[in-house]
Design a protein around this motif. Structure first.
Motif, short mmCIF file in Angstrom:
data_model
loop_
_atom_site.label_atom_id
_atom_site.label_comp_id
_atom_site.label_asym_id
_atom_site.label_seq_id
_atom_site.Cartn_x
_atom_site.Cartn_y
_atom_site.Cartn_z
N GLU A 123 0.97 -1.23 0.01
CA GLU A 123 -0.13 0.53 0.24
C GLU A 123 1.12 1.62 -0.24
O GLU A 123 2.02 1.52 0.87
N ALA A 126 2.02 4.23 3.05
CA ALA A 126 1.93 3.48 4.39
C ALA A 126 2.95 3.58 5.82
O ALA A 126 4.54 3.88 4.80
N GLU A 156 1.32 1.39 8.56
CA GLU A 156 -0.41 1.53 9.11
C GLU A 156 -0.31 2.13 8.50
O GLU A 156 0.52 3.24 7.85
N LYS A 157 -1.64 2.82 7.93
CA LYS A 157 -2.69 3.77 6.67
C LYS A 157 -3.90 4.09 7.59
O LYS A 157 -4.71 3.63 7.63
N GLY A 159 -7.12 4.80 7.40
CA GLY A 159 -7.93 4.19 6.89
C GLY A 159 -8.46 2.71 6.68
O GLY A 159 -9.54 2.37 6.47
N ARG A 160 -7.28 2.13 7.53
CA ARG A 160 -6.91 0.93 7.06
C ARG A 160 -6.40 0.11 7.86
O ARG A 160 -6.05 0.60 9.16
N PRO A 161 -6.79 -0.92 8.59
CA PRO A 161 -6.20 -1.72 9.62
C PRO A 161 -4.86 -1.94 9.40
O PRO A 161 -4.04 -2.20 7.82
N PRO A 162 -4.45 -2.12 10.65
CA PRO A 162 -2.75 -1.85 10.57
C PRO A 162 -2.44 -3.03 9.72
O PRO A 162 -2.83 -4.75 10.64
N ALA A 163 -0.88 -3.57 9.64
CA ALA A 163 -0.46 -5.12 9.28
C ALA A 163 0.57 -4.93 10.49
O ALA A 163 1.02 -4.62 10.42
#
Length: 174
Positions: A123, A126, A156-157, A159-163
């Motif tokens: 992404e 991120a 982390e980004k 609006g997105r769940p963290p990986a």
């Protein structure tokens, strides 16, 4: 190590002779902080010396201070951070060939004891983190030095769940 400590003691003239990028008051304050950091280092108060070197750099960002930061961090056993400081010193300070060679030798020794992580994220934009500290932002592919062992990596980004993940690396491994 002895040669590097001698190098470390020689950095003060570089700070004093550095071209003025800020006002004279900030430069004087940086010199005073740097002198205090040297005093604390000689007294083996490495934690306080580290704080003072960082404060001196904040007042007057002389890249030569990275040599002092690296040496202080090594005394604190924070070898990955020390290696990053030495690398910045080489990249930004433009040291003379003898100093460059000595610092490169120290870096080679440290790299034999450290591991490296190459971080990627699919992404764009991120934030990439290792053990909770920001290490870069995608699409750049940062390679960072870490102590051998297990580390928590994250992307982390908004609006997105963290990986999140864990990775274990050995000394000398990337």
């Amino acid at each position: 190590m002895r040669g590097l400590l001698q190098l470390w003691a020689c950095v003060l003239p570089f700070l004093v002779a550095a071209p003025s990028f800020g006002d004279a008051k900030a430069q004087r304050e940086a010199r005073a902080l740097f002198r205090e950091a040297n005093r604390l280092f000689k007294a083996s108060d490495f934690v306080s010396a580290l704080d003072m070197f960082r404060a001196a750099y904040a007042k007057h960002p002389s890249p030569n201070i990275f040599l002092n930061l690296g040496t202080t961090l090594r005394h604190l056993g924070r070898e990955a951070e020390a290696a990053e400081a030495y690398e910045r010193f080489l990249r930004e300070a433009g040291p003379d060939p003898k100093t460059r060679g000595e610092v490169e030798q120290v870096l080679k020794q440290l790299d034999g004891r450290l591991a490296k992580l190459r971080l990627t994220a699919s992404e764009p934009g991120a934030r990439l983190l290792v053990d909770g500290k920001q290490a870069g932002e995608s699409p750049a592919v940062p390679v960072i030095r870490v102590e051998p062992g297990t580390h928590v990596v994250a992307a982390e980004k908004p609006g997105r769940p963290p990986a999140l993940g864990r990775v274990s690396v050995a000394a000398g491994e990337t």
